[in-house]
Scaffold this motif. Sequence first.
Motif, PDB file in Angstrom:
ATOM      1  N   THR A   5       0.831  -1.195   0.000  1.00 44.63           N
ATOM      2  CA  THR A   5       0.000   0.000   0.000  1.00 44.63           C
ATOM      3  C   THR A   5       0.865   1.244   0.000  1.00 44.63           C
ATOM      4  O   THR A   5       2.008   1.213   0.469  1.00 44.63           O
ATOM      5  CB  THR A   5      -0.934   0.043   1.225  1.00 44.63           C
ATOM      6  OG1 THR A   5      -1.672   1.287   1.216  1.00 44.63           O
ATOM      7  CG2 THR A   5      -0.145  -0.035   2.520  1.00 44.63           C
ATOM      8  N   GLN A   6       0.307   2.318  -0.518  1.00 47.07           N
ATOM      9  CA  GLN A   6       0.962   3.601  -0.348  1.00 47.07           C
ATOM     10  C   GLN A   6       0.741   4.071   1.082  1.00 47.07           C
ATOM     11  O   GLN A   6      -0.096   3.550   1.803  1.00 47.07           O
ATOM     12  CB  GLN A   6       0.416   4.612  -1.367  1.00 47.07           C
ATOM     13  CG  GLN A   6       0.778   4.244  -2.790  1.00 47.07           C
ATOM     14  CD  GLN A   6       0.333   5.269  -3.811  1.00 47.07           C
ATOM     15  OE1 GLN A   6      -0.527   6.112  -3.549  1.00 47.07           O
ATOM     16  NE2 GLN A   6       0.910   5.210  -5.000  1.00 47.07           N
ATOM     17  N   ASP A   7       1.513   5.053   1.492  1.00 50.98           N
ATOM     18  CA  ASP A   7       1.521   5.497   2.890  1.00 50.98           C
ATOM     19  C   ASP A   7       0.214   6.197   3.267  1.00 50.98           C
ATOM     20  O   ASP A   7      -0.438   6.825   2.438  1.00 50.98           O
ATOM     21  CB  ASP A   7       2.704   6.452   3.102  1.00 50.98           C
ATOM     22  CG  ASP A   7       3.043   6.634   4.566  1.00 50.98           C
ATOM     23  OD1 ASP A   7       2.418   5.969   5.417  1.00 50.98           O
ATOM     24  OD2 ASP A   7       3.931   7.447   4.863  1.00 50.98           O
ATOM     25  N   ARG A   8      -0.146   6.085   4.524  1.00 52.61           N
ATOM     26  CA  ARG A   8      -1.281   6.807   5.109  1.00 52.61           C
ATOM     27  C   ARG A   8      -0.839   7.381   6.455  1.00 52.61           C
ATOM     28  O   ARG A   8      -0.104   6.731   7.209  1.00 52.61           O
ATOM     29  CB  ARG A   8      -2.464   5.866   5.350  1.00 52.61           C
ATOM     30  CG  ARG A   8      -2.966   5.155   4.111  1.00 52.61           C
ATOM     31  CD  ARG A   8      -3.855   6.033   3.264  1.00 52.61           C
ATOM     32  NE  ARG A   8      -4.389   5.304   2.117  1.00 52.61           N
ATOM     33  CZ  ARG A   8      -5.298   5.789   1.273  1.00 52.61           C
ATOM     34  NH1 ARG A   8      -5.752   7.016   1.446  1.00 52.61           N
ATOM     35  NH2 ARG A   8      -5.720   5.068   0.256  1.00 52.61           N
ATOM     36  N   GLY A   9      -1.307   8.580   6.758  1.00 55.68           N
ATOM     37  CA  GLY A   9      -0.919   9.231   8.008  1.00 55.68           C
ATOM     38  C   GLY A   9      -1.300   8.430   9.233  1.00 55.68           C
ATOM     39  O   GLY A   9      -0.587   8.459  10.248  1.00 55.68           O
ATOM     40  N   PHE A  10      -2.412   7.689   9.159  1.00 52.98           N
ATOM     41  CA  PHE A  10      -2.873   6.944  10.334  1.00 52.98           C
ATOM     42  C   PHE A  10      -2.096   5.648  10.566  1.00 52.98           C
ATOM     43  O   PHE A  10      -2.367   4.928  11.526  1.00 52.98           O
ATOM     44  CB  PHE A  10      -4.375   6.671  10.271  1.00 52.98           C
ATOM     45  CG  PHE A  10      -4.856   6.043   8.995  1.00 52.98           C
ATOM     46  CD1 PHE A  10      -4.631   4.703   8.723  1.00 52.98           C
ATOM     47  CD2 PHE A  10      -5.561   6.795   8.075  1.00 52.98           C
ATOM     48  CE1 PHE A  10      -5.081   4.120   7.548  1.00 52.98           C
ATOM     49  CE2 PHE A  10      -6.031   6.226   6.898  1.00 52.98           C
ATOM     50  CZ  PHE A  10      -5.798   4.887   6.641  1.00 52.98           C
ATOM     51  N   PHE A  11      -1.127   5.332   9.707  1.00 50.54           N
ATOM     52  CA  PHE A  11      -0.272   4.166   9.968  1.00 50.54           C
ATOM     53  C   PHE A  11       0.698   4.430  11.123  1.00 50.54           C
ATOM     54  O   PHE A  11       1.186   3.496  11.747  1.00 50.54           O
ATOM     55  CB  PHE A  11       0.539   3.806   8.721  1.00 50.54           C
ATOM     56  CG  PHE A  11      -0.255   3.160   7.623  1.00 50.54           C
ATOM     57  CD1 PHE A  11      -1.477   2.545   7.869  1.00 50.54           C
ATOM     58  CD2 PHE A  11       0.228   3.151   6.329  1.00 50.54           C
ATOM     59  CE1 PHE A  11      -2.202   1.943   6.851  1.00 50.54           C
ATOM     60  CE2 PHE A  11      -0.485   2.554   5.296  1.00 50.54           C
ATOM     61  CZ  PHE A  11      -1.704   1.955   5.557  1.00 50.54           C
ATOM     62  N   GLY A  12       1.024   5.693  11.360  1.00 49.35           N
ATOM     63  CA  GLY A  12       1.977   6.016  12.420  1.00 49.35           C
ATOM     64  C   GLY A  12       2.847   7.197  12.042  1.00 49.35           C
ATOM     65  O   GLY A  12       2.843   7.653  10.896  1.00 49.35           O
ATOM     66  N   SER A  13       3.610   7.699  12.989  1.00 46.26           N
ATOM     67  CA  SER A  13       4.434   8.889  12.755  1.00 46.26           C
ATOM     68  C   SER A  13       5.877   8.548  12.371  1.00 46.26           C
ATOM     69  O   SER A  13       6.621   9.414  11.921  1.00 46.26           O
ATOM     70  CB  SER A  13       4.441   9.780  14.004  1.00 46.26           C
ATOM     71  OG  SER A  13       4.927   9.051  15.124  1.00 46.26           O
ATOM     72  N   THR A  14       6.283   7.304  12.557  1.00 51.01           N
ATOM     73  CA  THR A  14       7.622   6.867  12.152  1.00 51.01           C
ATOM     74  C   THR A  14       7.484   5.720  11.154  1.00 51.01           C
ATOM     75  O   THR A  14       6.442   5.051  11.096  1.00 51.01           O
ATOM     76  CB  THR A  14       8.441   6.375  13.355  1.00 51.01           C
ATOM     77  OG1 THR A  14       7.843   5.164  13.858  1.00 51.01           O
ATOM     78  CG2 THR A  14       8.482   7.429  14.455  1.00 51.01           C
ATOM     79  N   TYR A  15       8.543   5.457  10.394  1.00 50.67           N
ATOM     80  CA  TYR A  15       8.459   4.374   9.415  1.00 50.67           C
ATOM     81  C   TYR A  15       8.403   3.005  10.078  1.00 50.67           C
ATOM     82  O   TYR A  15       7.788   2.073   9.549  1.00 50.67           O
ATOM     83  CB  TYR A  15       9.598   4.473   8.410  1.00 50.67           C
ATOM     84  CG  TYR A  15       9.277   5.460   7.320  1.00 50.67           C
ATOM     85  CD1 TYR A  15       8.439   5.111   6.261  1.00 50.67           C
ATOM     86  CD2 TYR A  15       9.762   6.756   7.362  1.00 50.67           C
ATOM     87  CE1 TYR A  15       8.102   6.021   5.277  1.00 50.67           C
ATOM     88  CE2 TYR A  15       9.437   7.678   6.367  1.00 50.67           C
ATOM     89  CZ  TYR A  15       8.598   7.304   5.332  1.00 50.67           C
ATOM     90  OH  TYR A  15       8.265   8.217   4.358  1.00 50.67           O
ATOM     91  N   GLU A  16       9.012   2.863  11.230  1.00 45.69           N
ATOM     92  CA  GLU A  16       8.907   1.585  11.936  1.00 45.69           C
ATOM     93  C   GLU A  16       7.469   1.336  12.358  1.00 45.69           C
ATOM     94  O   GLU A  16       6.944   0.221  12.223  1.00 45.69           O
ATOM     95  CB  GLU A  16       9.837   1.558  13.151  1.00 45.69           C
ATOM     96  CG  GLU A  16       9.843   0.200  13.846  1.00 45.69           C
ATOM     97  CD  GLU A  16      10.936   0.058  14.885  1.00 45.69           C
ATOM     98  OE1 GLU A  16      10.839  -0.880  15.713  1.00 45.69           O
ATOM     99  OE2 GLU A  16      11.898   0.860  14.879  1.00 45.69           O
ATOM    100  N   ALA A  17       6.808   2.396  12.857  1.00 44.41           N
ATOM    101  CA  ALA A  17       5.407   2.262  13.247  1.00 44.41           C
ATOM    102  C   ALA A  17       4.525   1.989  12.036  1.00 44.41           C
ATOM    103  O   ALA A  17       3.604   1.162  12.088  1.00 44.41           O
ATOM    104  CB  ALA A  17       4.940   3.533  13.948  1.00 44.41           C
ATOM    105  N   LYS A  18       4.808   2.664  10.923  1.00 42.64           N
ATOM    106  CA  LYS A  18       4.018   2.477   9.705  1.00 42.64           C
ATOM    107  C   LYS A  18       4.117   1.040   9.200  1.00 42.64           C
ATOM    108  O   LYS A  18       3.103   0.403   8.875  1.00 42.64           O
ATOM    109  CB  LYS A  18       4.503   3.442   8.623  1.00 42.64           C
ATOM    110  CG  LYS A  18       4.213   4.914   8.873  1.00 42.64           C
ATOM    111  CD  LYS A  18       4.860   5.770   7.802  1.00 42.64           C
ATOM    112  CE  LYS A  18       4.725   7.257   8.076  1.00 42.64           C
ATOM    113  NZ  LYS A  18       3.335   7.738   7.993  1.00 42.64           N
TER     114      LYS A  18
END
Length: 264
Positions: A5-18
């Motif tokens: 998937t492309q990125d979404r803000g609600f995935f998290g604030s850091t790439y590890e969290a996303k």
Amino acid sequence: MKLATQDRGFFGSTYEAKLSKLQELGFEGLEIDGKWLIEKYDEIEKAVKATGVPISSICGGYRGWIGDFDQEQRALAIQDIGAILERSADIGAAGVVVPAAFGIFSRKLPPFVSPRPADEEREVLLDSLRKLNDYAVSSGSLLLLEPLNRYEDHMINTLEDASGLIREGNFSGVKVMADFFHMQIEEWDISESLRKTADLVAHVHLADSNRLQPGYGHTDFKTGFRTLKDIGFTGYMAVECELVPGDGLKAYAEMAGFLKACMP
């Protein structure tokens, strides 16, 4: 076939969290912006190692277009995409998604006549692809050429348009990016078009016929996915769509379930 998937803000604030969150939701890779890949490469690389979730592909994040009417903007596009291709290879992504252009002209909207002759446009595209093919081959990455629908681009609208350029230039570092939303508009028969370009399809984008999340339009994903399996496609299919109103995380969990149920 793997879901990304492309990125979404609600995935998290850091790439590890996303990366952790999208894995929880049932996805197996993240498609990111080329600008962020370059500017936040160290963080992204650490996140991939920590989570085991890969960066599937790169989309956007560069200036201009490879088929730009403005020569300076076209040169910037080639320069920026070349740099992104190198980072794409470093992170192990499938490649960089690139259309001819987006929104600069449509033959289906006034004034209907392109300011550049069709034969000249083909030469411009072949020249850009030739230069970017060199970048791709030297870096070990791929340029993923994306056909857009007739209202968003006037140069490359079908899988045949894209594959014809690749075959004419004999570009080993350029492959086809097949988008179900655009194919729903432009291809007479999506499965037949996929079969004809089977040796070149290296990446897929997912959205339903109305640009909403898969399952909320009339696209026949089951048949399309079966065809992808039949032609030996094993790459990533990245979601690029609008979501139905409501909870984004809930929509993503529902979408993952729907798409996996459509897979053969």
